[in-house]
Write an enzyme that holds these catalytic residues in place. Structure first.
Site, PDB file in Angstrom:
ATOM      1  N   ASP A  13      11.665  25.658 -30.483  1.00 30.40           N
ATOM      2  CA  ASP A  13      11.318  25.937 -29.083  1.00 30.40           C
ATOM      3  C   ASP A  13       9.968  26.622 -28.960  1.00 30.40           C
ATOM      4  OD1 ASP A  13      13.234  24.984 -27.495  1.00 30.40           O
ATOM      5  OD2 ASP A  13      14.210  26.883 -27.047  1.00 30.40           O
TER       6      ASP A  13
ATOM      7  N   CYS B 167      28.528   8.404 -23.585  1.00 28.68           N
ATOM      8  CA  CYS B 167      29.171   9.026 -22.410  1.00 28.68           C
ATOM      9  C   CYS B 167      30.262   8.125 -21.830  1.00 28.68           C
ATOM     10  CB  CYS B 167      28.155   9.299 -21.310  1.00 28.68           C
ATOM     11  SG  CYS B 167      27.121  10.742 -21.624  1.00 28.68           S
TER      12      CYS B 167
ATOM     13  N   CYS C 104      32.603   8.636 -18.392  1.00 30.29           N
ATOM     14  CA  CYS C 104      32.779  10.065 -18.084  1.00 30.29           C
ATOM     15  C   CYS C 104      31.690  10.558 -17.124  1.00 30.29           C
ATOM     16  CB  CYS C 104      32.724  10.852 -19.391  1.00 30.29           C
ATOM     17  SG  CYS C 104      32.765  12.635 -19.158  1.00 30.29           S
TER      18      CYS C 104
ATOM     19  N   CYS D  36      30.351  16.294 -16.404  1.00 30.13           N
ATOM     20  CA  CYS D  36      29.262  17.278 -16.254  1.00 30.13           C
ATOM     21  C   CYS D  36      28.699  17.242 -14.836  1.00 30.13           C
ATOM     22  CB  CYS D  36      28.159  17.037 -17.280  1.00 30.13           C
ATOM     23  SG  CYS D  36      27.535  15.359 -17.306  1.00 30.13           S
TER      24      CYS D  36
ATOM     25  N   CYS E 231      28.743  20.736 -12.240  1.00 31.09           N
ATOM     26  CA  CYS E 231      27.521  21.478 -11.895  1.00 31.09           C
ATOM     27  C   CYS E 231      27.663  22.154 -10.528  1.00 31.09           C
ATOM     28  CB  CYS E 231      26.320  20.542 -11.897  1.00 31.09           C
ATOM     29  SG  CYS E 231      24.815  21.420 -11.434  1.00 31.09           S
TER      30      CYS E 231
ATOM     31  N   CYS F  60      18.696  23.949 -10.918  1.00 33.24           N
ATOM     32  CA  CYS F  60      19.521  24.316 -12.080  1.00 33.24           C
ATOM     33  C   CYS F  60      19.557  25.839 -12.243  1.00 33.24           C
ATOM     34  CB  CYS F  60      18.952  23.647 -13.325  1.00 33.24           C
ATOM     35  SG  CYS F  60      19.786  24.166 -14.828  1.00 33.24           S
TER      36      CYS F  60
ATOM     37  N   CYS G 100      23.278  29.080 -17.645  1.00 27.40           N
ATOM     38  CA  CYS G 100      24.531  28.481 -17.151  1.00 27.40           C
ATOM     39  C   CYS G 100      25.017  27.503 -18.204  1.00 27.40           C
ATOM     40  CB  CYS G 100      24.240  27.765 -15.832  1.00 27.40           C
ATOM     41  SG  CYS G 100      25.564  26.704 -15.233  1.00 27.40           S
TER      42      CYS G 100
ATOM     43  N   CYS H 127      27.795  22.565 -17.358  1.00 27.78           N
ATOM     44  CA  CYS H 127      27.746  21.126 -17.679  1.00 27.78           C
ATOM     45  C   CYS H 127      28.018  20.909 -19.168  1.00 27.78           C
ATOM     46  CB  CYS H 127      26.431  20.495 -17.249  1.00 27.78           C
ATOM     47  SG  CYS H 127      24.965  21.266 -17.923  1.00 27.78           S
TER      48      CYS H 127
ATOM     49  N   CYS I 243      31.925  19.062 -21.210  1.00 27.07           N
ATOM     50  CA  CYS I 243      31.784  17.813 -21.981  1.00 27.07           C
ATOM     51  C   CYS I 243      32.901  17.644 -23.015  1.00 27.07           C
ATOM     52  CB  CYS I 243      30.421  17.802 -22.678  1.00 27.07           C
ATOM     53  SG  CYS I 243      30.115  16.275 -23.566  1.00 27.07           S
TER      54      CYS I 243
HETATM   55  S1  SF4 Z   1      30.464  15.471 -19.781  1.00 25.55           S
HETATM   56 FE1  SF4 Z   1      29.481  14.834 -21.712  1.00 25.55          FE
HETATM   57  S2  SF4 Z   1      30.323  12.813 -22.158  1.00 25.55           S
HETATM   58 FE2  SF4 Z   1      30.780  13.256 -20.037  1.00 25.55          FE
HETATM   59  S3  SF4 Z   1      29.091  12.332 -18.904  1.00 25.55           S
HETATM   60 FE3  SF4 Z   1      28.549  14.450 -19.236  1.00 25.55          FE
HETATM   61  S4  SF4 Z   1      27.363  14.457 -21.096  1.00 25.55           S
HETATM   62 FE4  SF4 Z   1      28.424  12.497 -21.033  1.00 25.55          FE
HETATM   63  S1  SF4 Z   2      23.072  24.344 -16.495  1.00 25.00           S
HETATM   64 FE1  SF4 Z   2      24.468  24.726 -14.775  1.00 25.00          FE
HETATM   65  S2  SF4 Z   2      23.229  24.470 -12.949  1.00 25.00           S
HETATM   66 FE2  SF4 Z   2      22.069  23.561 -14.647  1.00 25.00          FE
HETATM   67  S3  SF4 Z   2      22.646  21.407 -14.609  1.00 25.00           S
HETATM   68 FE3  SF4 Z   2      24.074  22.404 -16.012  1.00 25.00          FE
HETATM   69  S4  SF4 Z   2      25.827  22.976 -14.738  1.00 25.00           S
HETATM   70 FE4  SF4 Z   2      24.121  22.499 -13.357  1.00 25.00          FE
END
Ligand code: SF4
Ligand code: SF4
Length: 354
Positions: free
Chosen positions: A140, A194, A197, A200, A204, A220, A247, A250, A254
């Protein structure tokens, strides 16, 4: 040579090590369009070095190979409750006067932890490569489209939430890279897994994932609580809940996390004091207190002003009457950003008391 490097990487504690060429990532055009669309908000540094970011040759002339490494930051107690993380996060957000910090930040600074091992591995690569070999490492710390290079190296795939997922490690890992002039055969790329699915996207809180594979960073919570330097937009504040640094929702939602496992490198550096800190205590930190409380942790990034701004928002969302004295003190802080968010929080709590 590749298997010797991989073996050394695993000995040093990394959880995966893969290889790709130094050609620009195929997604370079998409990244440029994302920037043109201003989806990066105030993260001007992404614009400043965009050219280097899409072309490793501009970072290290003569570069042939990018070695991509993963270090898991899953913790043992988090691996068994993976599938229900979204519910857990939701539950946590209701805990009065306590905050939530993104999991990756609940450790001593990963730049330092991984950096030490990367130095050793880079030296090893140079020794194997011979007298003319040159290599440099990043965690990073430099301009590189690491997620896309990692996918091309087969380490993982970019999920619909736009982060990298490993089929061996789930979502909880850091990435690091070694760029080297040593030519090594690339590994096979990974493809998206994915399927149908969309967990995520549903998880959010701010609808920042505007469509599969598209993130509006300006919405975000990770951006709002870490990268944004100024005032948090009022309409987004209630959606932040008790998150005071980053956060995880998301990532936590998964299903690939069923493969998460604790890593050797980060686990000894876990900071349990950062799990659910008392927000009213945090609000009383002076600049010197802030620096010593979060010494060697990623939280220093926001500085006191950004962090106490976030604490104010969180208290506005989950605080009760007992938080009012601390907020009233913060509302008179000499830093206007802290004072304004504390005043907002007081109004929120008072609104709930009526
Ligand atoms: S939760 Fe994971 S597997 Fe499901 S859509 Fe999102 S990134 Fe893809
Ligand atoms: S980190 Fe949190 S706010 Fe950002 S995209 Fe993922 S779930 Fe949404």
């Amino acid at each position: 040579m590749k298997s010797a490097i991989r073996q050394r990487a695993l000995e040093l504690g990394f959880d995966d090590c893969r290889f790709t060429t130094a050609a620009p990532p195929e997604s370079a055009g998409k990244f440029q369009n994302w920037l043109i669309g201003k989806n990066h908000g105030e993260m001007q540094w992404l614009e400043r070095n965009a050219e280097k970011r899409v072309e490793p040759e501009k970072i290290l002339p003569g570069v042939q190979t990018v070695i991509v490494l993963a270090a898991s930051y899953a913790q043992r107690d988090s691996c068994s409750v993976i599938l229900d993380q979204a519910t857990a996060a939701h539950h946590e957000s209701r805990i009065t006067n306590h905050g939530t910090i993104a999991r990756y930040a609940q450790f001593s600074d990963y730049h330092d932890v991984l950096g030490e091992r990367l130095k050793l591995l880079t030296k090893f690569v140079d020794e194997l490569g011979g007298v003319n070999a040159r290599s440099l490492w990043y965690v990073d710390t430099g301009p590189i489209l690491e997620r896309d290079l990692a996918q091309r190296a087969g380490l993982g795939f970019a999920g619909k939430h736009t982060n990298l997922i490993s089929r061996k490690l789930g979502n909880w890992f850091f990435l690091a890279e070694i760029l080297t002039t040593v030519a090594l055969a690339p590994d096979a790329p990974e493809k998206n897994h994915c399927g149908h699915c969309t967990r995520c996207l549903s998880a959010c809180p701010t609808d920042a994932i505007t469509a599969p594979f598209q993130l509006d960073a300006r919405r975000c919570i990770s951006y709002l609580t870490i990268e944004l330097k100024g005032s948090i937009p009022v309409e987004l504040r209630p959606l932040i809940g008790n998150r005071i640094y980053g956060c995880d929702d998301c990532l936590a939602a998964c299903p690939w996390n069923r493969f998460a496992r604790a890593g050797k490198l980060m686990e000894p550096h876990a900071r349990t004091d950062l799990r659910q800190p008392d927000l009213t205590k945090l609000l009383g930190l002076s600049d010197a207190d802030f620096k010593s409380r979060f010494a060697n942790s990623p939280l220093l990034r926001t500085k006191r002003r950004g962090f106490l701004r976030n604490v104010g928002v969180a208290l506005g969302n989950v605080g009760d009457e007992s938080a009012l004295p601390a907020l009233q003190k913060a509302a008179a802080d000499s830093e206007p950003l802290i004072a304004e968010h504390a005043q907002w929080a007081i109004r929120q709590i008072q609104g709930r008391l009526i």
